[in-house]
Write a protein that holds these residues in place. Structure first.
Motif, PDB file in Angstrom:
ATOM      1  N   THR A  43       0.838  -1.198   0.000  1.00 32.73           N
ATOM      2  CA  THR A  43       0.000   0.000   0.000  1.00 32.73           C
ATOM      3  C   THR A  43       0.877   1.252   0.000  1.00 32.73           C
ATOM      4  O   THR A  43       2.103   1.181   0.183  1.00 32.73           O
ATOM      5  CB  THR A  43      -0.920   0.019   1.234  1.00 32.73           C
ATOM      6  OG1 THR A  43      -0.105   0.093   2.411  1.00 32.73           O
ATOM      7  CG2 THR A  43      -1.809  -1.214   1.288  1.00 32.73           C
ATOM      8  N   ASP A  44       0.254   2.400  -0.179  1.00 31.95           N
ATOM      9  CA  ASP A  44       0.992   3.671  -0.188  1.00 31.95           C
ATOM     10  C   ASP A  44       1.692   3.915   1.146  1.00 31.95           C
ATOM     11  O   ASP A  44       2.838   4.372   1.182  1.00 31.95           O
ATOM     12  CB  ASP A  44       0.044   4.828  -0.497  1.00 31.95           C
ATOM     13  CG  ASP A  44      -0.427   4.825  -1.936  1.00 31.95           C
ATOM     14  OD1 ASP A  44       0.282   4.255  -2.793  1.00 31.95           O
ATOM     15  OD2 ASP A  44      -1.507   5.393  -2.211  1.00 31.95           O
ATOM     16  N   LYS A  45       1.002   3.629   2.234  1.00 34.03           N
ATOM     17  CA  LYS A  45       1.571   3.846   3.565  1.00 34.03           C
ATOM     18  C   LYS A  45       2.792   2.944   3.778  1.00 34.03           C
ATOM     19  O   LYS A  45       3.827   3.389   4.278  1.00 34.03           O
ATOM     20  CB  LYS A  45       0.507   3.568   4.621  1.00 34.03           C
ATOM     21  CG  LYS A  45       0.937   3.874   6.022  1.00 34.03           C
ATOM     22  CD  LYS A  45      -0.201   3.633   6.999  1.00 34.03           C
ATOM     23  CE  LYS A  45       0.229   3.935   8.423  1.00 34.03           C
ATOM     24  NZ  LYS A  45      -0.836   3.663   9.374  1.00 34.03           N
ATOM     25  N   GLU A  46       2.672   1.685   3.380  1.00 34.10           N
ATOM     26  CA  GLU A  46       3.789   0.754   3.520  1.00 34.10           C
ATOM     27  C   GLU A  46       4.951   1.158   2.618  1.00 34.10           C
ATOM     28  O   GLU A  46       6.111   1.096   3.024  1.00 34.10           O
ATOM     29  CB  GLU A  46       3.331  -0.670   3.175  1.00 34.10           C
ATOM     30  CG  GLU A  46       2.314  -1.234   4.141  1.00 34.10           C
ATOM     31  CD  GLU A  46       1.631  -2.477   3.613  1.00 34.10           C
ATOM     32  OE1 GLU A  46       1.046  -3.205   4.436  1.00 34.10           O
ATOM     33  OE2 GLU A  46       1.658  -2.715   2.391  1.00 34.10           O
ATOM     34  N   ALA A  47       4.639   1.591   1.409  1.00 32.71           N
ATOM     35  CA  ALA A  47       5.691   2.000   0.478  1.00 32.71           C
ATOM     36  C   ALA A  47       6.449   3.211   1.007  1.00 32.71           C
ATOM     37  O   ALA A  47       7.679   3.274   0.913  1.00 32.71           O
ATOM     38  CB  ALA A  47       5.086   2.308  -0.892  1.00 32.71           C
TER      39      ALA A  47
END
Length: 179
Positions: A43-47
């Motif tokens: 996800t964007d947050k993980e990336a």
């Protein structure tokens, strides 16, 4: 060899963590590939967490690999695809790839489709004849309106002989209307 991608990533993790060819730029490319192309994997947050430049690259890579292992088989498969796409020399020097190459098994982890999608099984002559029929009908229609060509209405009447009832009625109506 029958190992799953998850098992292969467990084996290859030590090699990937120690390989100096995976610098900051390449790790970022892998993270962006997984995030943009496969957002269900990363996800964007993980990336953004894995792209934090304040954390050393080896630590970010180790965290990414453990995160992908937690995500499961599909995440590991997509990581191998991204690695193959962006860092081919590292991909082919992985321990599991070397073992596959030595055993004679296929090197690519990407499944190859076994069936071919056939959109159409007609020959090119079929399309050429359909196109010719359409051009002929257009020419008959175009020249049928002018009074210069005589006999076009009889040609339309003859063309109606081999067609269905509704089309035949329309063509006969058109030829009768012109007289």
């Amino acid at each position: 060899m029958g190992e799953s991608f998850h098992e292969q990533l467990l084996i290859d993790s030590r090699f990937l963590k120690s390989d100096r060819r995976l610098d900051t730029e390449l790790v970022d490319k892998l993270i962006l590939q997984l995030n943009r192309i496969y957002p269900q994997v990363l996800t964007d947050k993980e990336a953004s967490k894995f792209r934090d430049l304040d954390v050393p690259t080896c630590v970010r890579l180790a965290e990414l690999l453990s995160h992908l292992q937690e995500k499961g088989e599909e995440a590991c498969r997509e990581f191998y695809r991204a690695l193959h796409l962006h860092v081919e020399d590292v991909y082919f020097s992985l321990p599991t790839r070397l073992r596959l190459r030595e055993s004679g098994d296929p090197v690519s982890p990407i499944p190859i489709p076994t069936h071919k999608h056939v959109l159409n099984d007609h020959s090119p002559f079929f399309f050429l004849s359909c196109f010719s029929l359409a051009v002929g009908a257009a020419l008959l229609y175009y020249y049928g309106e002018s009074k210069q060509v005589s006999g076009s209405s009889s040609a339309m009447g003859l063309a109606a002989m081999g067609l269905g009832r509704k089309v035949r009625d329309v063509l006969i109506w058109y030829t009768e209307d012109g007289k």
